[in-house]
Scaffold this active site. Sequence first.
Site, PDB file in Angstrom:
ATOM      1  N   HIS A 107      -9.289   1.202   5.672  1.00  0.00           N
ATOM      2  CA  HIS A 107      -7.969   1.057   6.413  1.00  0.00           C
ATOM      3  C   HIS A 107      -8.101   1.870   7.593  1.00  0.00           C
ATOM      4  CE1 HIS A 107      -3.729   2.172   6.977  1.00  0.00           C
ATOM      5  NE2 HIS A 107      -3.656   1.178   6.309  1.00  0.00           N
ATOM      6  N   GLU A 163      -6.289   4.299   8.657  1.00  0.00           N
ATOM      7  CA  GLU A 163      -6.242   5.668   8.336  1.00  0.00           C
ATOM      8  C   GLU A 163      -7.367   6.308   7.851  1.00  0.00           C
ATOM      9  OE1 GLU A 163      -2.598   5.165   5.902  1.00  0.00           O
ATOM     10  OE2 GLU A 163      -1.335   4.649   7.857  1.00  0.00           O
ATOM     11  N   ASN A 170       0.817  -1.231  -0.102  1.00  0.00           N
ATOM     12  CA  ASN A 170      -0.041  -0.109   0.005  1.00  0.00           C
ATOM     13  C   ASN A 170       1.083   1.320   0.115  1.00  0.00           C
ATOM     14  OD1 ASN A 170      -1.695   2.135   0.744  1.00  0.00           O
ATOM     15  ND2 ASN A 170      -2.354   1.459   2.609  1.00  0.00           N
ATOM     16  N   TRP A 171       0.823   1.860  -1.154  1.00  0.00           N
ATOM     17  CA  TRP A 171       1.977   3.222  -1.283  1.00  0.00           C
ATOM     18  C   TRP A 171       1.333   4.275  -0.671  1.00  0.00           C
ATOM     19  CZ3 TRP A 171       3.608   2.037  -6.980  1.00  0.00           C
ATOM     20  CH2 TRP A 171       4.086   1.011  -7.121  1.00  0.00           C
ATOM     21  N   LYS A 172       0.006   4.062  -0.265  1.00  0.00           N
ATOM     22  CA  LYS A 172      -0.748   5.565   0.414  1.00  0.00           C
ATOM     23  C   LYS A 172      -0.386   6.666  -0.280  1.00  0.00           C
ATOM     24  CE  LYS A 172       0.047   3.185   4.928  1.00  0.00           C
ATOM     25  NZ  LYS A 172       0.275   3.387   6.296  1.00  0.00           N
ATOM     26  N   GLY A 224       3.109  -1.350   4.351  1.00  0.00           N
ATOM     27  CA  GLY A 224       2.857   0.208   3.947  1.00  0.00           C
ATOM     28  C   GLY A 224       4.353   0.416   3.703  1.00  0.00           C
ATOM     29  N   GLY A 225       5.031   1.133   4.907  1.00  0.00           N
ATOM     30  CA  GLY A 225       6.326   1.580   4.754  1.00  0.00           C
ATOM     31  C   GLY A 225       7.607   0.900   3.811  1.00  0.00           C
ATOM     32  N   GLY A 234       2.882   1.586  10.960  1.00  0.00           N
ATOM     33  CA  GLY A 234       3.837   2.623  10.971  1.00  0.00           C
ATOM     34  C   GLY A 234       4.738   3.002  11.853  1.00  0.00           C
ATOM     35  N   SER A 291       3.780  -2.988  10.170  1.00  0.00           N
ATOM     36  CA  SER A 291       5.392  -2.916  10.519  1.00  0.00           C
ATOM     37  C   SER A 291       6.162  -4.213   9.950  1.00  0.00           C
ATOM     38  CB  SER A 291       5.797  -2.483  11.858  1.00  0.00           C
ATOM     39  OG  SER A 291       5.356  -1.239  12.058  1.00  0.00           O
ATOM     40  N   GLU A 296      -4.896  -5.585  10.900  1.00  0.00           N
ATOM     41  CA  GLU A 296      -3.952  -4.649  11.000  1.00  0.00           C
ATOM     42  C   GLU A 296      -4.141  -3.804  12.203  1.00  0.00           C
ATOM     43  OE1 GLU A 296      -2.221  -3.326   7.095  1.00  0.00           O
ATOM     44  OE2 GLU A 296      -4.100  -1.778   7.484  1.00  0.00           O
TER      45      GLU A 296
HETATM   46  C1  PEP Z   1      -0.538  -0.194   6.453  1.00  0.00           C
HETATM   47  O1  PEP Z   1      -0.591   1.074   6.321  1.00  0.00           O
HETATM   48  O2  PEP Z   1      -1.408  -0.957   5.856  1.00  0.00           O
HETATM   49  C2  PEP Z   1       0.581  -0.694   7.121  1.00  0.00           C
HETATM   50  C3  PEP Z   1       0.615  -2.144   7.255  1.00  0.00           C
HETATM   51  O3  PEP Z   1       1.788   0.020   7.176  1.00  0.00           O
HETATM   52  P1  PEP Z   1       3.147  -0.233   7.584  1.00  0.00           P
HETATM   53  O4  PEP Z   1       3.586  -1.408   7.095  1.00  0.00           O
HETATM   54  O5  PEP Z   1       4.086   0.926   7.248  1.00  0.00           O
HETATM   55  O6  PEP Z   1       3.030  -0.448   9.285  1.00  0.00           O
END
Ligand code: PEP
Length: 250
Positions: A95, A97, A10-12, A234-235, A173, A213, A167
């Site tokens: 999500h 967020e 997920n490149w957000k 994500g990251g 994050g 993460s 999640e």
């Molecule tokens: C996400 O936003 O779905 C996520 C899992 O982010 P991260 O891997 O950065 O924790």
Amino acid sequence: MARRLLIAGNWKLHKTVEEAVALAGDIAAGLMRDDLDVLVIPGFLSLEPVALSLSASPVLVGGQNLFWEDQGAYTGEVSGPMLKACKAEQVIIAHSERRLYFNETEKTAAKRVQAALKAGLTPLLCVGETLGEREADQTDGVLESQLAGGLAGLKPAQAEKLIIAYEPVWAIGTGQTATEEQANRAHAFIRAWLGACFGKQVANQCRILYGGSVKPENAAGLMRQKEIDGALVGGASLQAESFLGIIEAA
Ligand code: PEP
């Protein structure tokens, strides 16, 4: 039937169109496995250019959100048919967020799930508890109400198309990953809930991804867990090297 692993990035709100196409190209070029599915989820503007750049690759493309109406006077929204026309196959729904910053609720999640299915997209519904909820021993209750709300009104034939992402909000994050045991337990709870609601066959078929993460260093241990069918990243999906590292380790 064994469930095929899915590693999704997920490149957000990251990457211009040019950067997104370059990243997609690096991922496609470095992908050495064909025994799992890989999905990239760029911002809306990059969706079609990324999909076109990946047309000769097995890497799938998805959207980060969708609105529940197909069209109309809804400035700033993107619909299921629009995503589908850009060659998206999956779409993230609710999500954390979106829940936190854009006031999304179980009710709107359910509308988005229905809209995704109507458009022929696979809904990737996100669920997960906050740290406060975990510490108050409310994890199961939170998961149950997010699943019941987001999947309200679905029939088993529709539910078997779902992907669920567990999640935990406190792990997104933050660099703080759920332990393998915590994640596997939550996944088992989600699968049992799906079984009770839609039947054993649906529960056995649905892929449940872990997100929070995930990195190359912790991916192998998490992906080895019986109930974990992949990762929503994500990251670490923003650089080809770390995303490919997760894929290799999975
Ligand atoms: C996400 O936003 O779905 C996520 C899992 O982010 P991260 O891997 O950065 O924790």
